[in-house]
Design a protein around this motif. Structure first.
Motif, PDB file in Angstrom:
ATOM      1  N   SER A   5       0.898  -1.313  -0.445  1.00  0.00           N
ATOM      2  CA  SER A   5      -0.077  -0.207  -0.198  1.00  0.00           C
ATOM      3  C   SER A   5       1.424   0.947   0.261  1.00  0.00           C
ATOM      4  O   SER A   5       1.415   1.243   0.814  1.00  0.00           O
ATOM      5  CB  SER A   5      -1.054   0.162   1.041  1.00  0.00           C
ATOM      6  OG  SER A   5      -1.316   1.405   1.112  1.00  0.00           O
ATOM      7  N   PHE A   6       0.823   1.670  -0.724  1.00  0.00           N
ATOM      8  CA  PHE A   6       1.566   3.182  -0.594  1.00  0.00           C
ATOM      9  C   PHE A   6       0.903   3.772   0.182  1.00  0.00           C
ATOM     10  O   PHE A   6       2.151   4.869   0.442  1.00  0.00           O
ATOM     11  CB  PHE A   6       1.092   3.915  -2.489  1.00  0.00           C
ATOM     12  CG  PHE A   6       1.525   5.356  -2.749  1.00  0.00           C
ATOM     13  CD1 PHE A   6       2.860   5.446  -2.871  1.00  0.00           C
ATOM     14  CD2 PHE A   6       0.905   6.727  -2.456  1.00  0.00           C
ATOM     15  CE1 PHE A   6       3.901   6.212  -3.060  1.00  0.00           C
ATOM     16  CE2 PHE A   6       2.168   7.587  -2.154  1.00  0.00           C
ATOM     17  CZ  PHE A   6       3.296   7.641  -3.362  1.00  0.00           C
ATOM     18  N   ARG A   7      -0.408   4.276   0.517  1.00  0.00           N
ATOM     19  CA  ARG A   7      -0.439   5.102   1.740  1.00  0.00           C
ATOM     20  C   ARG A   7       0.079   4.592   3.344  1.00  0.00           C
ATOM     21  O   ARG A   7       0.455   5.890   3.461  1.00  0.00           O
ATOM     22  CB  ARG A   7      -1.931   5.021   1.842  1.00  0.00           C
ATOM     23  CG  ARG A   7      -2.894   5.816   1.022  1.00  0.00           C
ATOM     24  CD  ARG A   7      -4.374   5.634   1.018  1.00  0.00           C
ATOM     25  NE  ARG A   7      -5.491   6.264   0.606  1.00  0.00           N
ATOM     26  CZ  ARG A   7      -6.656   6.053   0.211  1.00  0.00           C
ATOM     27  NH1 ARG A   7      -7.175   5.980   1.373  1.00  0.00           N
ATOM     28  NH2 ARG A   7      -7.330   7.550  -0.624  1.00  0.00           N
ATOM     29  N   LEU A   8       0.213   3.197   3.126  1.00  0.00           N
ATOM     30  CA  LEU A   8       0.566   2.874   4.792  1.00  0.00           C
ATOM     31  C   LEU A   8       2.175   3.502   4.203  1.00  0.00           C
ATOM     32  O   LEU A   8       2.939   4.051   4.977  1.00  0.00           O
ATOM     33  CB  LEU A   8       0.819   1.562   4.129  1.00  0.00           C
ATOM     34  CG  LEU A   8       1.346   0.511   5.537  1.00  0.00           C
ATOM     35  CD1 LEU A   8       0.522   1.639   6.961  1.00  0.00           C
ATOM     36  CD2 LEU A   8       1.505  -0.608   6.069  1.00  0.00           C
ATOM     37  N   ARG A   9       2.396   3.201   3.482  1.00  0.00           N
ATOM     38  CA  ARG A   9       4.587   3.663   3.398  1.00  0.00           C
ATOM     39  C   ARG A   9       4.311   5.515   3.166  1.00  0.00           C
ATOM     40  O   ARG A   9       5.096   5.578   3.786  1.00  0.00           O
ATOM     41  CB  ARG A   9       5.018   3.554   1.607  1.00  0.00           C
ATOM     42  CG  ARG A   9       5.390   1.695   2.121  1.00  0.00           C
ATOM     43  CD  ARG A   9       6.171   1.441   0.604  1.00  0.00           C
ATOM     44  NE  ARG A   9       5.116   1.792  -1.362  1.00  0.00           N
ATOM     45  CZ  ARG A   9       5.600   1.274  -1.914  1.00  0.00           C
ATOM     46  NH1 ARG A   9       6.149   1.284  -2.138  1.00  0.00           N
ATOM     47  NH2 ARG A   9       4.630   1.910  -2.723  1.00  0.00           N
ATOM     48  N   ILE A  10       3.427   6.255   2.849  1.00  0.00           N
ATOM     49  CA  ILE A  10       3.509   7.710   3.065  1.00  0.00           C
ATOM     50  C   ILE A  10       3.574   7.863   4.056  1.00  0.00           C
ATOM     51  O   ILE A  10       4.022   8.596   4.806  1.00  0.00           O
ATOM     52  CB  ILE A  10       2.362   7.969   2.119  1.00  0.00           C
ATOM     53  CG1 ILE A  10       2.552   7.781   0.594  1.00  0.00           C
ATOM     54  CG2 ILE A  10       2.637   9.742   2.668  1.00  0.00           C
ATOM     55  CD1 ILE A  10       4.030   9.011   0.598  1.00  0.00           C
ATOM     56  N   ALA A  15       5.328   9.605   9.425  1.00  0.00           N
ATOM     57  CA  ALA A  15       5.137   9.296  10.838  1.00  0.00           C
ATOM     58  C   ALA A  15       7.234   9.515  11.086  1.00  0.00           C
ATOM     59  O   ALA A  15       7.241  10.316  12.097  1.00  0.00           O
ATOM     60  CB  ALA A  15       4.679   7.834  11.870  1.00  0.00           C
ATOM     61  N   ALA A  16       7.606   9.108  10.622  1.00  0.00           N
ATOM     62  CA  ALA A  16       8.915   8.357  11.428  1.00  0.00           C
ATOM     63  C   ALA A  16       9.639   9.879  10.950  1.00  0.00           C
ATOM     64  O   ALA A  16      10.920  10.284  12.477  1.00  0.00           O
ATOM     65  CB  ALA A  16      10.323   7.955  10.111  1.00  0.00           C
ATOM     66  N   LEU A  17       9.678  10.722   9.848  1.00  0.00           N
ATOM     67  CA  LEU A  17      10.107  12.076   9.983  1.00  0.00           C
ATOM     68  C   LEU A  17       9.787  12.792  11.324  1.00  0.00           C
ATOM     69  O   LEU A  17      10.606  13.663  11.208  1.00  0.00           O
ATOM     70  CB  LEU A  17       9.480  12.788   8.735  1.00  0.00           C
ATOM     71  CG  LEU A  17      10.353  12.461   7.431  1.00  0.00           C
ATOM     72  CD1 LEU A  17       9.730  12.645   5.873  1.00  0.00           C
ATOM     73  CD2 LEU A  17      11.589  12.186   7.832  1.00  0.00           C
ATOM     74  N   ALA A  18       8.309  12.965  11.188  1.00  0.00           N
ATOM     75  CA  ALA A  18       7.170  13.558  12.612  1.00  0.00           C
ATOM     76  C   ALA A  18       8.526  12.824  13.637  1.00  0.00           C
ATOM     77  O   ALA A  18       8.868  14.187  14.333  1.00  0.00           O
ATOM     78  CB  ALA A  18       6.609  13.051  12.221  1.00  0.00           C
TER      79      ALA A  18
END
Length: 63
Positions: A5-10, A15-18
């Motif tokens: 899922s592209f949405r899940l990756r985004i 979340a990782a960047l934040a």
């Protein structure tokens, strides 16, 4: 493990960047606060040293 899922990756990337941004700001703030506390302590110790070393306040000078 591959995410399809592209949405899940985004969402995970966001979340990782934040999270890493919050951790970075937290570490930076902690370092700045500890440096300010250390500087304040150094200034207090220096003032006490000058107060004790001053001939105006020495016991021998008042005798």
């Amino acid at each position: 493990m591959q995410f399809r899922s592209f949405r899940l990756r985004i969402a995970l990337l966001s979340a990782a960047l934040a999270g890493s941004t919050l951790i970075g700001f937290g570490v930076t703030a902690w370092l700045q606060i500890s440096d300010a506390k250390r500087s304040r302590l150094d200034a207090q110790l220096e003032n006490r040293l000058f107060l004790v070393a001053s001939p105006r306040f020495s016991i021998a000078g008042s005798l």
